[in-house]
Design a protein around this motif. Structure first.
Motif, PDB file in Angstrom:
ATOM      1  N   ASP A 145     -32.972 -18.323 -10.630  1.00 31.80           N
ATOM      2  CA  ASP A 145     -32.308 -17.540 -11.681  1.00 31.80           C
ATOM      3  C   ASP A 145     -31.873 -16.195 -11.136  1.00 31.80           C
ATOM      4  O   ASP A 145     -30.826 -15.672 -11.482  1.00 31.80           O
ATOM      5  CB  ASP A 145     -33.295 -17.213 -12.831  1.00 31.80           C
ATOM      6  CG  ASP A 145     -33.771 -18.461 -13.545  1.00 31.80           C
ATOM      7  OD1 ASP A 145     -32.977 -19.395 -13.691  1.00 31.80           O
ATOM      8  OD2 ASP A 145     -34.949 -18.483 -13.964  1.00 31.80           O
ATOM      9  N   LYS A 146     -32.736 -15.603 -10.329  1.00 31.32           N
ATOM     10  CA  LYS A 146     -32.508 -14.242  -9.853  1.00 31.32           C
ATOM     11  C   LYS A 146     -32.605 -14.181  -8.349  1.00 31.32           C
ATOM     12  O   LYS A 146     -33.485 -14.796  -7.764  1.00 31.32           O
ATOM     13  CB  LYS A 146     -33.649 -13.344 -10.367  1.00 31.32           C
ATOM     14  CG  LYS A 146     -33.390 -12.644 -11.649  1.00 31.32           C
ATOM     15  CD  LYS A 146     -34.344 -11.436 -11.738  1.00 31.32           C
ATOM     16  CE  LYS A 146     -34.306 -10.843 -13.114  1.00 31.32           C
ATOM     17  NZ  LYS A 146     -35.175 -11.516 -14.072  1.00 31.32           N
ATOM     18  N   TYR A 147     -31.726 -13.395  -7.745  1.00 33.92           N
ATOM     19  CA  TYR A 147     -31.824 -13.124  -6.307  1.00 33.92           C
ATOM     20  C   TYR A 147     -31.899 -11.614  -6.155  1.00 33.92           C
ATOM     21  O   TYR A 147     -30.921 -10.915  -6.384  1.00 33.92           O
ATOM     22  CB  TYR A 147     -30.604 -13.716  -5.601  1.00 33.92           C
ATOM     23  CG  TYR A 147     -30.427 -13.332  -4.147  1.00 33.92           C
ATOM     24  CD1 TYR A 147     -31.482 -12.836  -3.380  1.00 33.92           C
ATOM     25  CD2 TYR A 147     -29.190 -13.485  -3.516  1.00 33.92           C
ATOM     26  CE1 TYR A 147     -31.312 -12.492  -2.054  1.00 33.92           C
ATOM     27  CE2 TYR A 147     -29.011 -13.145  -2.188  1.00 33.92           C
ATOM     28  CZ  TYR A 147     -30.067 -12.648  -1.464  1.00 33.92           C
ATOM     29  OH  TYR A 147     -29.887 -12.299  -0.143  1.00 33.92           O
ATOM     30  N   GLU A 148     -33.068 -11.131  -5.794  1.00 33.55           N
ATOM     31  CA  GLU A 148     -33.264  -9.690  -5.612  1.00 33.55           C
ATOM     32  C   GLU A 148     -33.053  -9.401  -4.133  1.00 33.55           C
ATOM     33  O   GLU A 148     -33.903  -9.696  -3.301  1.00 33.55           O
ATOM     34  CB  GLU A 148     -34.691  -9.289  -6.011  1.00 33.55           C
ATOM     35  CG  GLU A 148     -35.165  -9.861  -7.340  1.00 33.55           C
ATOM     36  CD  GLU A 148     -35.073  -8.865  -8.494  1.00 33.55           C
ATOM     37  OE1 GLU A 148     -34.267  -7.910  -8.402  1.00 33.55           O
ATOM     38  OE2 GLU A 148     -35.797  -9.057  -9.484  1.00 33.55           O
ATOM     39  N   SER A 149     -31.891  -8.841  -3.799  1.00 33.61           N
ATOM     40  CA  SER A 149     -31.563  -8.562  -2.401  1.00 33.61           C
ATOM     41  C   SER A 149     -31.738  -7.065  -2.138  1.00 33.61           C
ATOM     42  O   SER A 149     -32.241  -6.333  -2.982  1.00 33.61           O
ATOM     43  CB  SER A 149     -30.122  -8.977  -2.123  1.00 33.61           C
ATOM     44  OG  SER A 149     -29.234  -8.001  -2.628  1.00 33.61           O
ATOM     45  N   GLU A 150     -31.298  -6.641  -0.982  1.00 31.86           N
ATOM     46  CA  GLU A 150     -31.308  -5.231  -0.590  1.00 31.86           C
ATOM     47  C   GLU A 150     -30.782  -4.316  -1.706  1.00 31.86           C
ATOM     48  O   GLU A 150     -31.265  -3.206  -1.894  1.00 31.86           O
ATOM     49  CB  GLU A 150     -30.395  -5.136   0.642  1.00 31.86           C
ATOM     50  CG  GLU A 150     -30.246  -3.842   1.310  1.00 31.86           C
ATOM     51  CD  GLU A 150     -29.271  -3.998   2.474  1.00 31.86           C
ATOM     52  OE1 GLU A 150     -29.748  -4.039   3.611  1.00 31.86           O
ATOM     53  OE2 GLU A 150     -28.057  -4.088   2.240  1.00 31.86           O
ATOM     54  N   LYS A 151     -29.797  -4.846  -2.444  1.00 31.59           N
ATOM     55  CA  LYS A 151     -29.164  -4.031  -3.500  1.00 31.59           C
ATOM     56  C   LYS A 151     -30.100  -3.757  -4.662  1.00 31.59           C
ATOM     57  O   LYS A 151     -29.859  -2.861  -5.456  1.00 31.59           O
ATOM     58  CB  LYS A 151     -27.943  -4.776  -4.044  1.00 31.59           C
ATOM     59  CG  LYS A 151     -26.848  -4.959  -3.031  1.00 31.59           C
ATOM     60  CD  LYS A 151     -25.613  -5.495  -3.726  1.00 31.59           C
ATOM     61  CE  LYS A 151     -24.467  -5.582  -2.756  1.00 31.59           C
ATOM     62  NZ  LYS A 151     -23.692  -6.798  -2.951  1.00 31.59           N
ATOM     63  N   ASP A 152     -31.121  -4.585  -4.813  1.00 34.20           N
ATOM     64  CA  ASP A 152     -32.020  -4.445  -5.956  1.00 34.20           C
ATOM     65  C   ASP A 152     -33.323  -3.741  -5.605  1.00 34.20           C
ATOM     66  O   ASP A 152     -34.215  -3.625  -6.439  1.00 34.20           O
ATOM     67  CB  ASP A 152     -32.326  -5.840  -6.530  1.00 34.20           C
ATOM     68  CG  ASP A 152     -31.053  -6.587  -6.835  1.00 34.20           C
ATOM     69  OD1 ASP A 152     -30.399  -6.235  -7.821  1.00 34.20           O
ATOM     70  OD2 ASP A 152     -30.672  -7.483  -6.047  1.00 34.20           O
ATOM     71  N   PHE A 153     -33.437  -3.337  -4.347  1.00 32.74           N
ATOM     72  CA  PHE A 153     -34.634  -2.603  -3.920  1.00 32.74           C
ATOM     73  C   PHE A 153     -34.251  -1.171  -3.588  1.00 32.74           C
ATOM     74  O   PHE A 153     -33.120  -0.900  -3.160  1.00 32.74           O
ATOM     75  CB  PHE A 153     -35.257  -3.265  -2.675  1.00 32.74           C
ATOM     76  CG  PHE A 153     -36.034  -4.513  -2.982  1.00 32.74           C
ATOM     77  CD1 PHE A 153     -37.400  -4.455  -3.208  1.00 32.74           C
ATOM     78  CD2 PHE A 153     -35.389  -5.745  -3.065  1.00 32.74           C
ATOM     79  CE1 PHE A 153     -38.120  -5.602  -3.507  1.00 32.74           C
ATOM     80  CE2 PHE A 153     -36.098  -6.902  -3.371  1.00 32.74           C
ATOM     81  CZ  PHE A 153     -37.467  -6.826  -3.586  1.00 32.74           C
ATOM     82  N   ASN A 154     -35.199  -0.278  -3.761  1.00 34.06           N
ATOM     83  CA  ASN A 154     -35.008   1.094  -3.348  1.00 34.06           C
ATOM     84  C   ASN A 154     -35.362   1.162  -1.852  1.00 34.06           C
ATOM     85  O   ASN A 154     -36.524   0.959  -1.482  1.00 34.06           O
ATOM     86  CB  ASN A 154     -35.944   1.975  -4.198  1.00 34.06           C
ATOM     87  CG  ASN A 154     -35.846   3.428  -3.814  1.00 34.06           C
ATOM     88  OD1 ASN A 154     -34.945   3.822  -3.060  1.00 34.06           O
ATOM     89  ND2 ASN A 154     -36.768   4.214  -4.324  1.00 34.06           N
ATOM     90  N   ILE A 155     -34.367   1.395  -1.027  1.00 31.46           N
ATOM     91  CA  ILE A 155     -34.616   1.372   0.423  1.00 31.46           C
ATOM     92  C   ILE A 155     -35.217   2.722   0.826  1.00 31.46           C
ATOM     93  O   ILE A 155     -34.543   3.602   1.365  1.00 31.46           O
ATOM     94  CB  ILE A 155     -33.323   1.049   1.212  1.00 31.46           C
ATOM     95  CG1 ILE A 155     -32.634  -0.212   0.656  1.00 31.46           C
ATOM     96  CG2 ILE A 155     -33.619   0.870   2.713  1.00 31.46           C
ATOM     97  CD1 ILE A 155     -33.452  -1.501   0.691  1.00 31.46           C
TER      98      ILE A 155
END
Ligand code: GP9
Length: 402
Positions: A145-155
């Motif tokens: 359902d969900k793909y949490e990639s680099e964009k969804d994490f606080n780097i």
């Protein structure tokens, strides 16, 4: 043709027609958290380097988990993505290239899709660019359902190739807390990626690697130590959040870490000698693998020869799912070891076929066995690749829809 398609599908159906099913459906309702550890080769577990424990957190967890000691990676050109595919789909890597790039348009009865079918929310997390390995498209095909990639994490912290595993795990637990329950979360780590360089110079002294200092092997050992620390913090966070007691948690490695050119280092670390025999090299192409059950009812060391293609059928059984088109087997109900690799090797509980020397040898003493007598194993090898290739290359599950 039509006949071949039917025969192939039937082969899978017959193979997977369930006989005995211990633990069937017994964990339905519990969350599933699967962590794929970048380059976590099997030898790191219970290993000391100059007297220092390399993976104290995983070692501690292993005591309360079901540990597969002879768990092989089966990846090919698709590296990390092959491990994801093997583990979630239970088919073999592509003939060449990667399934993720070439067959993302296929239909799959993958683990996430099946869990969705029984009411689970599903998510995959990996803090790298979403395009890498064509993940966006493939994850959709697998049923996440969900793909949490680099964009969804606080780097907010870098270690190795990107977001540090410590920060990744921390943020991952926060995300899981908000997911609809029950859920399946598939996490893929990054910090221990080749060439294991510590660009930020943060883990330079995390462990004294002695003679391996300044070498790729030394850097690897430090990266492993770092990721193990991250695993320890992750387990603490899961316990604090209450998720630990309601989830099956799996940790496994994706593929090799030590390249063939560095085999003398591997020989030193494992056997305290300068070189490896072909048998020793092949039988060390294993990865870490353990399953922690919330009630700790199933634990101990399992010595069955197993591989990444076995994960999905094993987990499916626990959740009361009967996958029909998988190549692996449920490791809690079948102990007849068999793994195979694109390189041409196969290993059973007793024998290993070493492609590079074209020899079938006994695992316990390296003695050559009569290949003629074990022709069925060579046939099995061929059949498994044939069936897997057909399934993938002709997109056979799509055929079932027609
Ligand atoms: C990148 C990571 C690496 O996102 O998964 O893949 P690999 O190079 O190990 O196959």
């Amino acid at each position: 043709d039509e006949k071949e398609i039917k025969e192939t599908l039937k082969w899978f159906e017959d193979k997977n027609a369930n006989k005995n099913k211990n633990y069937f459906g017994e964990y339905r309702g519990k969350n599933l958290i699967v962590v794929q550890l970048e380059a976590f080769q099997g030898f790191v577990l219970e290993r000391k380097i100059n007297g220092q424990e390399l993976t104290p957190n995983l070692n501690k967890l292993a005591k309360d988990s079901l540990v597969f000691e002879n768990y092989y990676y089966q990846t090919a050109w698709g590296g990390t993505s092959d491990a994801e595919f093997l583990s979630n789909v239970s088919l073999l890597p592509a003939r060449d290239g990667s399934v993720y790039y070439q067959y993302a348009g296929n239909k799959y009865n993958a683990l996430p899709k099946e869990l969705k079918g029984i009411g689970y929310s599903t998510a995959v997390m990996h803090a790298n660019r979403p395009g890498f390995w064509n993940r966006t498209n493939m994850y959709r095909a697998l049923g996440f359902d969900k793909y949490e990639s680099e964009k969804d994490f606080n780097i907010d912290e870098i270690q190795g190739m990107g977001l540090s595993d410590k920060s990744f795990f921390k943020q991952a637990v926060e995300k899981m807390k908000s997911y609809d329950k029950p859920f399946y979360s598939f996490l893929i780590t990054l910090s221990s990626h080749f060439p294991y360089k510590d660009y930020q110079n943060k883990i330079a002294k995390i462990i004294n690697v002695g003679e391996f200092e300044g070498d790729v092997v030394g850097d690897y050992l430090k990266a492993v130590k770092y990721t193990d620390e991250a695993v320890g913090l992750f387990i603490d966070e899961l316990k604090r959040s209450g998720l630990w007691d309601n989830s099956i948690v799996v940790f496994y490695g994706d593929h090799a870490a030590i390249p063939y050119e560095k085999r003398s280092s591997l020989a030193k670390i494992i056997y305290g000698k300068d070189d490896l025999t072909t048998l020793e090299w092949v039988t060390n192409q294993k990865v870490v693998m353990m399953i922690h059950f919330p009630d700790e009812r199933i634990k101990g060391i399992d010595k069955t020869t197993a591989g990444q293609m076995d994960l999905y059928p094993t987990l499916a059984n626990l959740y009361g799912i009967e996958p029909k088109y998988v190549l692996g087997r449920d490791l809690l109900n079948q102990k007849d070891g068999f793994i195979l690799t694109r390189e041409g090797n196969f290993v059973t509980n007793k024998y290993a076929y070493l492609k590079s020397s074209d020899k079938l040898v006994e695992l316990k003493n390296g003695k050559e066995a009569d290949k003629e007598k074990f022709k069925y194993l060579f046939d099995k090898y061929k059949t498994y690749f044939d069936m897997s290739n057909k399934m993938i290359e002709y997109d056979l599950l799509r055929y079932l829809e027609r």
